[in-house]
Design an enzyme around this catalytic site. Sequence first.
Site, short mmCIF file in Angstrom:
data_model
loop_
_atom_site.label_atom_id
_atom_site.label_comp_id
_atom_site.label_asym_id
_atom_site.label_seq_id
_atom_site.Cartn_x
_atom_site.Cartn_y
_atom_site.Cartn_z
N LYS A 29 -8.33 33.56 4.73
CA LYS A 29 -7.49 34.76 4.89
C LYS A 29 -7.60 35.66 3.66
O LYS A 29 -7.74 36.89 3.77
CB LYS A 29 -6.04 34.32 5.13
CG LYS A 29 -5.02 35.43 5.11
CD LYS A 29 -5.04 36.28 6.35
CE LYS A 29 -4.17 37.49 6.16
NZ LYS A 29 -4.15 38.38 7.31
N CYS A 82 -1.05 43.66 2.97
CA CYS A 82 -2.09 42.61 3.04
C CYS A 82 -3.24 42.91 2.09
O CYS A 82 -3.42 42.23 1.09
CB CYS A 82 -2.63 42.50 4.46
SG CYS A 82 -1.51 41.65 5.57
#
Length: 397
Positions: free
Chosen positions: A203, A257
Amino acid sequence: MNKRKICVVGLGYIGLPTSALLASRGYDVHGVDVVQNTVDTINRGEIHIVEPELDTFVKAAVNSGKLKAGTKPAKADVFIIAVPTPFHDGFVPNIDYVVSATKAIAPYVQEGNIVILESTSPVGTTDTVEDTLKVAGVDTSKLYVAHCPERVLPGHIMRELVENDRIVGGTTLEATRLTAEFYREFVEGEVLETDAKTAEMTKLTENSFRDTNIAFANELSILCDKFDIDVWELIKLINRHPRVNVLQPGAGVGGHCIAVDPWFIVHAGGDDAKIIRTAREVNTYKTEWAIEKIKNEALVFEKENGRKAKVACMGLAFKPNIDDLRESPALYITRRLIFDALDVLAVEPNIEAHEEFEIIDYKEALEKADIVTFLVAHKEFKKLDIKTELDFCGVLN
Ligand SMILES: NC(=O)c1ccc[n+]([C@@H]2O[C@H](COP(=O)([O-])OP(=O)(O)OC[C@H]3O[C@@H](n4cnc5c(N)ncnc54)[C@H](O)[C@@H]3O)[C@@H](O)[C@H]2O)c1
């Protein structure tokens, strides 16, 4: 193994859609949040966040009795942790919410349970979850602890929760296998198995890859400005090469993010994370560069006209066509221009009001402005016929 009862900790953009989806598939879901108002809203069958289709899912889930929310966890077969993972000052990862959520579930975890960390996490956090449970007196040798990072796109969460491929990495092979088996019950994408640390790193790497590619585009945009070349045309042309795919430059990089996760790698990687750190720095520099450009333009206007320029800041969100202002470079630029005493007209078609400054309609701003700066490529701004503009997001191309 029984996996019918699910306890989801953290009912935000990830936890609530996940809870509602699982409830719609017949699981008994107990959702947990520390904010009483969030819990009350959900128990009324309503939602506290903006996401297409989510309201329908939550309403149906609550009405069917399959989704209930509370401020305390409950016994379950599977625990899913989906709490925030921001950073402290100095870009130091903050896993305090994960640790506190883990401590909260410890009294309810039983032999044979699966505990899944879905929050985007620094490498080693899944081990920390297991250690935290151990310290709280749980026999972790009889549990299955795994990480399964979430990669949904806001605005498409309900669809992507089902369609995206997922990566599952457990602290043991059995934890990986059983957790992947659980996701395969409701995910149509492929569920890929690895170990916990690799899953954590996937991720972080995905977001660092995008950040690095955007940094390349942002650097190109600064160079092209120097060489008097249209960067948008350049990128369009080079992307016709079959193996080149450069992303689009902008006023920087924002959001919770891409602008955050690479720091998790840099913090742990130190001097070995050279490219990833530099990409973050280039993207931050692009925002400063844009501020200087706007200020210079305003100065030239003032000299020529004997009065201060009115500067329209077109867009405040961190990306086009959303109302999310988190870590937004456009918002940062607007704030800085106001702080530096420029006469700013703030425009954001996706929000009605802002606590710091007046939001005005974009057409009114265009009429009043001496200098128009495009900070976000919102659909409203496309194909406008503007003479004096600074386009940092390519909306006019
Ligand atoms: N939003 C996204 O698009 C997205 C995409 C991929 C990954 N992620 C990651 O998923 C994680 C969650 O993100 P989010 O966007 O859902 O955050 P969010 O802020 O929308 O929701 C988190 C929720 O957790 C609650 N909470 C905090 N501490 C708690 C605790 N100890 N116990 C119970 N509840 C607690 C908060 O009140 C909040 O409602 C983060 O790690 C994020 O990076 C988010």
